[in-house]
Design a protein around this motif. Sequence first.
Motif, short mmCIF file in Angstrom:
data_model
loop_
_atom_site.label_atom_id
_atom_site.label_comp_id
_atom_site.label_asym_id
_atom_site.label_seq_id
_atom_site.Cartn_x
_atom_site.Cartn_y
_atom_site.Cartn_z
N MET A 1 -40.39 35.77 14.71
CA MET A 1 -39.31 35.47 13.76
C MET A 1 -38.75 34.08 14.06
N ASN A 2 -38.74 33.18 13.04
CA ASN A 2 -38.23 31.84 13.28
C ASN A 2 -36.71 31.82 13.33
N GLN A 3 -36.15 30.65 13.73
CA GLN A 3 -34.72 30.56 13.95
C GLN A 3 -33.92 30.83 12.69
N ALA A 4 -34.42 30.36 11.54
CA ALA A 4 -33.70 30.58 10.28
C ALA A 4 -33.58 32.06 9.96
N ARG A 5 -34.65 32.81 10.18
CA ARG A 5 -34.60 34.25 9.92
C ARG A 5 -33.72 34.98 10.92
N ILE A 6 -33.76 34.53 12.18
CA ILE A 6 -32.88 35.14 13.18
C ILE A 6 -31.42 34.93 12.80
N THR A 7 -31.07 33.71 12.38
CA THR A 7 -29.70 33.41 11.97
C THR A 7 -29.29 34.25 10.77
N PHE A 8 -30.19 34.36 9.80
CA PHE A 8 -29.89 35.16 8.61
C PHE A 8 -29.67 36.63 8.98
N PHE A 9 -30.55 37.18 9.82
CA PHE A 9 -30.46 38.58 10.21
C PHE A 9 -29.19 38.83 11.02
N ALA A 10 -28.88 37.93 11.95
CA ALA A 10 -27.67 38.08 12.76
C ALA A 10 -26.42 37.99 11.89
N SER A 11 -26.44 37.09 10.91
CA SER A 11 -25.29 36.96 9.99
C SER A 11 -25.11 38.22 9.16
N ALA A 12 -26.23 38.79 8.71
CA ALA A 12 -26.15 40.03 7.93
C ALA A 12 -25.60 41.16 8.78
N LEU A 13 -26.01 41.23 10.05
CA LEU A 13 -25.49 42.25 10.96
C LEU A 13 -23.99 42.08 11.17
N ALA A 14 -23.53 40.84 11.31
CA ALA A 14 -22.11 40.58 11.57
C ALA A 14 -21.25 41.00 10.38
N ILE A 15 -21.64 40.59 9.18
CA ILE A 15 -20.82 40.92 8.01
C ILE A 15 -20.87 42.41 7.71
N THR A 16 -22.03 43.05 7.97
CA THR A 16 -22.13 44.50 7.77
C THR A 16 -21.30 45.25 8.80
N SER A 17 -21.30 44.76 10.04
CA SER A 17 -20.49 45.38 11.10
C SER A 17 -19.02 45.35 10.73
N GLY A 18 -18.54 44.19 10.28
CA GLY A 18 -17.15 44.08 9.87
C GLY A 18 -16.81 45.00 8.72
N ALA A 19 -17.70 45.06 7.73
CA ALA A 19 -17.46 45.92 6.57
C ALA A 19 -17.40 47.39 6.98
N LEU A 20 -18.31 47.82 7.85
CA LEU A 20 -18.32 49.21 8.28
C LEU A 20 -17.09 49.55 9.13
N TRP A 21 -16.64 48.61 9.97
CA TRP A 21 -15.41 48.85 10.73
C TRP A 21 -14.21 48.97 9.80
N GLY A 22 -14.31 48.40 8.62
CA GLY A 22 -13.25 48.56 7.64
C GLY A 22 -13.08 50.00 7.16
N PHE A 23 -14.12 50.82 7.36
CA PHE A 23 -14.05 52.24 7.00
C PHE A 23 -13.81 53.14 8.22
N ILE A 245 -15.75 34.37 11.17
CA ILE A 245 -15.46 34.39 9.73
C ILE A 245 -16.14 35.58 9.07
N LEU A 246 -17.40 35.85 9.46
CA LEU A 246 -18.12 36.98 8.87
C LEU A 246 -17.44 38.31 9.17
N LEU A 247 -16.88 38.44 10.37
CA LEU A 247 -16.23 39.70 10.75
C LEU A 247 -14.94 39.94 9.98
N MET A 248 -14.41 38.92 9.33
CA MET A 248 -13.20 39.11 8.55
C MET A 248 -13.44 39.99 7.31
N SER A 249 -14.69 40.35 7.08
CA SER A 249 -14.96 41.33 6.02
C SER A 249 -14.24 42.64 6.32
N GLU A 250 -13.94 42.89 7.61
CA GLU A 250 -13.21 44.10 7.97
C GLU A 250 -11.81 44.12 7.37
#
Length: 294
Positions: A1-23, A245-250
């Motif tokens: 997995m190249n760096q761009a995909r790692i960054t995208f996947f990590a960003s998706a995990l962060a924003i999803t984590s924040g959203a789920l903690w919102g519940f 910033i991504l975690l502020m989805s919570e």
Amino acid sequence: MNQARITFFASALAITSGALWGFYWVPVRALDQAGVGGAWGTFAITSAACLLMMPLALWHWVNIRSAHPIGVAATALGGAAFTLYSVAFVYGEIGITVLLFFLSPVWSTLIGRFIFGWHTPLLRVWAIGAGLIGLTIMLSADGTMPIPRNLGEWMGLTSGALWAVGSTGMRLRSTLQPAVAAWVFAIGAAGTALMLGLWLGPIPQIDNIGLVLGISLGTGGLWWGGIMIALMWATVRLDPARIGILLMSEVVIGTASAALIAGEYLSPLELAGGGFVLCAGLLELWPIKTPHTV
């Protein structure tokens, strides 16, 4: 997995984590309604998380033994902070609790300046000002003095401060792997929940043990296990400003879900104070490009 995909996947995990903690407040309130109120519900959830993650921790036991003691203690303190945050959902309003916790960047900046002597860029000073203005507005929205109005608000405010201390220690000294860190985190959380439970009320008498076990195992496995491991994996692969910033989805999901599901709406003044808190978080996490400090 190249760096761009790692960054995208990590960003998706962060924003999803924040959203789920919102519940996260939903199962906490469900346990309270099932008769496991106060801190005992959080104790049930975090104890389940400890048991579920124990095989992973034992597998990486060498990592725990070789870890810096301050890093381990800071990780456990982070768990204690999240316990206060969790219990606050029972005693206070959901939206206010989330916003009070997200004042943690303000406390982190103050810790860095006055304890470690780190330079404070001018933008960080503005962040502190915005956060304290938001705190004052939120806590005085009903015309009273700007101090926490109930136990839940005190816990929400204290949890953010403890998280600032714990996260600072983790950044400086922790060498724990994500799965091990999540287990130590849960250990600290469970121990704190047990002490709070004994202090706040008697051990509850459980009528529907199956329901309580199901909620506890599901919540401990998802939020304190899976989401926490994913978040710790993402944290070391993203710039701190980006993940913050991504975690502020919570904040968005937490306040919206509280209004739609629990019927808990923030007043206009509370929303205004919350806006200042969000601004403080964005200013704190904004990349610093100039050397100006105060």
